[in-house]
Design a protein around this motif. Structure first.
Motif, mmCIF file in Angstrom:
data_model
loop_
_atom_site.group_PDB
_atom_site.id
_atom_site.type_symbol
_atom_site.label_atom_id
_atom_site.label_comp_id
_atom_site.label_asym_id
_atom_site.label_seq_id
_atom_site.Cartn_x
_atom_site.Cartn_y
_atom_site.Cartn_z
ATOM 1 N N GLY A 133 31.486 38.383 43.529
ATOM 2 C CA GLY A 133 30.458 37.109 44.063
ATOM 3 C C GLY A 133 30.666 35.987 43.233
ATOM 4 N N GLN A 134 30.795 34.917 43.844
ATOM 5 C CA GLN A 134 30.950 33.387 43.039
ATOM 6 C C GLN A 134 29.708 32.905 43.145
ATOM 7 N N PHE A 135 28.679 33.038 42.557
ATOM 8 C CA PHE A 135 27.439 32.600 42.824
ATOM 9 C C PHE A 135 27.072 31.485 41.763
ATOM 10 N N PRO A 136 26.302 30.533 42.221
ATOM 11 C CA PRO A 136 25.814 29.558 41.226
ATOM 12 C C PRO A 136 24.772 30.132 40.364
ATOM 13 N N GLY A 137 25.101 29.601 39.106
ATOM 14 C CA GLY A 137 24.332 30.241 37.929
ATOM 15 C C GLY A 137 24.881 31.391 37.271
ATOM 16 N N ARG A 138 26.025 31.937 37.978
ATOM 17 C CA ARG A 138 26.480 33.184 37.568
ATOM 18 C C ARG A 138 27.648 32.835 36.697
ATOM 19 N N HIS A 139 27.634 33.026 35.494
ATOM 20 C CA HIS A 139 28.888 32.822 34.563
ATOM 21 C C HIS A 139 30.088 33.443 34.661
ATOM 22 N N TRP A 140 31.167 33.039 34.878
ATOM 23 C CA TRP A 140 32.254 33.876 34.868
ATOM 24 C C TRP A 140 32.959 33.817 33.519
ATOM 25 N N ASN A 141 32.533 34.867 32.785
ATOM 26 C CA ASN A 141 33.097 34.632 31.432
ATOM 27 C C ASN A 141 34.426 35.638 31.526
ATOM 28 N N SER A 142 35.094 35.720 30.199
ATOM 29 C CA SER A 142 36.384 36.246 30.163
ATOM 30 C C SER A 142 36.663 37.452 30.975
ATOM 31 N N ASN A 143 35.659 38.378 30.580
ATOM 32 C CA ASN A 143 35.775 39.820 31.286
ATOM 33 C C ASN A 143 35.653 39.763 32.759
ATOM 34 N N ARG A 144 34.809 38.932 33.366
ATOM 35 C CA ARG A 144 34.609 38.824 34.895
ATOM 36 C C ARG A 144 36.163 38.261 35.416
ATOM 37 N N ARG A 145 36.403 37.262 34.506
ATOM 38 C CA ARG A 145 37.619 36.674 35.007
ATOM 39 C C ARG A 145 39.047 37.590 34.999
ATOM 40 N N ALA A 146 38.869 38.490 34.044
ATOM 41 C CA ALA A 146 39.771 39.590 33.689
ATOM 42 C C ALA A 146 40.130 40.568 35.004
ATOM 43 N N VAL A 147 38.828 40.823 35.435
ATOM 44 C CA VAL A 147 38.686 41.848 36.572
ATOM 45 C C VAL A 147 39.188 41.201 37.678
ATOM 46 N N ASP A 148 38.601 39.801 37.948
ATOM 47 C CA ASP A 148 39.257 39.242 39.240
ATOM 48 C C ASP A 148 40.849 38.997 39.314
ATOM 49 N N GLN A 149 41.378 38.564 37.862
ATOM 50 C CA GLN A 149 42.684 38.597 37.922
ATOM 51 C C GLN A 149 43.423 39.854 38.429
ATOM 52 N N ALA A 150 43.053 40.869 37.844
ATOM 53 C CA ALA A 150 43.621 42.273 37.988
ATOM 54 C C ALA A 150 43.582 42.399 39.379
ATOM 55 N N GLN A 151 42.484 42.780 40.035
ATOM 56 C CA GLN A 151 42.418 42.504 41.596
ATOM 57 C C GLN A 151 43.209 41.529 42.395
ATOM 58 N N ARG A 152 43.503 40.413 41.965
ATOM 59 C CA ARG A 152 44.613 39.735 42.633
ATOM 60 C C ARG A 152 45.882 40.003 42.326
ATOM 61 N N GLU A 153 46.137 40.378 41.191
ATOM 62 C CA GLU A 153 47.493 41.096 40.957
ATOM 63 C C GLU A 153 47.959 42.441 41.604
ATOM 64 N N VAL A 154 47.029 43.219 41.686
ATOM 65 C CA VAL A 154 47.107 44.365 42.383
ATOM 66 C C VAL A 154 47.556 44.027 43.555
ATOM 67 N N ALA A 155 46.822 43.444 44.298
ATOM 68 C CA ALA A 155 46.977 43.118 45.821
ATOM 69 C C ALA A 155 48.468 42.362 45.938
ATOM 70 N N GLU A 156 48.882 41.767 44.960
ATOM 71 C CA GLU A 156 50.088 40.852 45.001
ATOM 72 C C GLU A 156 51.368 42.097 44.915
ATOM 73 N N SER A 199 35.704 35.595 48.351
ATOM 74 C CA SER A 199 34.102 35.421 48.512
ATOM 75 C C SER A 199 34.071 33.888 48.333
ATOM 76 N N ASP A 200 34.713 32.937 48.490
ATOM 77 C CA ASP A 200 34.436 31.760 48.404
ATOM 78 C C ASP A 200 33.249 31.302 49.553
ATOM 79 N N GLY A 201 32.522 30.515 48.924
ATOM 80 C CA GLY A 201 31.256 30.098 49.923
ATOM 81 C C GLY A 201 30.421 30.865 50.049
ATOM 82 N N LEU A 202 30.312 32.091 49.959
ATOM 83 C CA LEU A 202 29.283 33.295 50.152
ATOM 84 C C LEU A 202 28.171 33.008 49.231
ATOM 85 N N SER A 203 26.732 33.347 49.602
ATOM 86 C CA SER A 203 25.581 33.112 48.821
ATOM 87 C C SER A 203 25.128 34.529 48.574
ATOM 88 N N CYS A 204 24.267 34.550 47.538
ATOM 89 C CA CYS A 204 23.573 35.526 46.868
ATOM 90 C C CYS A 204 22.315 35.760 47.179
#
Length: 280
Positions: free
Chosen positions: A209-232, A242-247
């Motif tokens: 989730g990319q939610f307002p007020g939820r900070h994407w720190n380096s660890n969260r970005r690393a997981v996101d990048q890992a998932q993107r790379e695996v899909a590639e 998950s662009d634009g989805l709400s929490c």
């Protein structure tokens, strides 16, 4: 990961229109529990729902959640097929609306010859480190991977496994888990494919989730990048934005409407994977 975004947008719009227009009129056939006939294996398509709480669903259960979609079933806790209603999962008392039902409804609306069977196996709070043979998750007092395999094998007595839907990573957005996430995810996908003897079994990953007020720190970005790379990098693996989805107010879980939209997006990416294979 397939990169034809125009196809994704088109597929999502078609799915959303079909599902929203037909929901109440076509749901009448299953509005009440009654005897139903499971089709032959070739026409009973199975989808394993795996990961943690956002796949299990924490959206608020409303009236729409209790109206079954035609030709969408779920494997209940006793191993029986029943009309799919939210919550599909039973990992925790907080289980609610997830993406599974709208994913399934989208597929049945596009092919009136099939019945969909959802296999709930997500476990709220589970790290990918528990998704290994023998792995134990104390929050749910369960063995996520082993239970998923057992439930899927039970389901495969009646139908054909078509894909695995995955949403997970919150519990691994910390060091050192985030740095090891990609390797573990690749291993998990390969292990699932070996278990079910299908080297091309589609595996669809939902973005955190990319939610307002939820900070994407380096660890969260690393997981996101890992998932993107695996899909590639891996064959027949897709990534769902998950662009634009709400929490919900907890800033961790998708709300009801976003879960339903997420399910339609999962369906669009899955269709895209199948479409790409058919073209080759």
């Amino acid at each position: 990961m397939i990169q034809t975004k125009d196809f994704q947008r088109y597929a999502r719009s078609v799915i959303a229109a079909i599902v929203s227009c037909s929901l109440f009129s076509s749901a009448i056939a299953l509005a009440q529990d009654k005897e139903f006939q499971i089709p032959d294996k070739d026409h009973f398509h199975l989808y394993l729902l795996a990961g943690q709480s956002n796949m299990a669903g924490r959206g608020e259960v409303d009236v729409q959640s209790k109206i079954p979609y035609p030709r969408v079933l779920m494997l209940d806790q006793s191993g029986k097929w029943v009309p799919a209603r939210d919550p599909v999962h039973y990992d925790k008392p907080a289980a609610g609306v997830g993406p599974g039902r709208t994913f399934a409804a989208a597929l049945t609306e596009l092919d009136d010859s099939i019945v969909i069977g959802l296999i709930p196996a997500a476990c709220g709070g589970s790290s990918i480190t528990t998704w290994v043979p023998g792995g134990y998750h104390d929050q749910t007092h369960s063995h996520p991977y082993d239970d998923a395999i057992a439930r899927t094998r039970r389901a495969m007595e009646d139908g054909t496994l078509k894909a695995i839907l995955w949403h997970q990573g919150e519990s691994d957005s910390k060091s050192p888990n985030s740095e090891q996430y990609k390797e573990r995810l690749i291993t998990l996908i390969q292990r699932f494919r070996e278990e079910f003897q299908d080297p091309g079994l589609p595996f669809v990953i939902g973005q955190l989730g990319q939610f307002p007020g939820r900070h994407w720190n380096s660890n969260r970005r690393a997981v996101d990048q890992a998932q993107r790379e695996v899909a590639e990098e891996l064959y027949h693996v897709g990534f769902v934005s998950s662009d634009g989805l709400s929490c919900l107010p907890d800033k961790t879980h998708f709300n009801t409407e976003s879960q339903r939209e997420f399910g339609r997006r999962y369906a669009a990416v899955y269709m895209q994977l199948i479409h790409a294979v058919e073209e080759n």
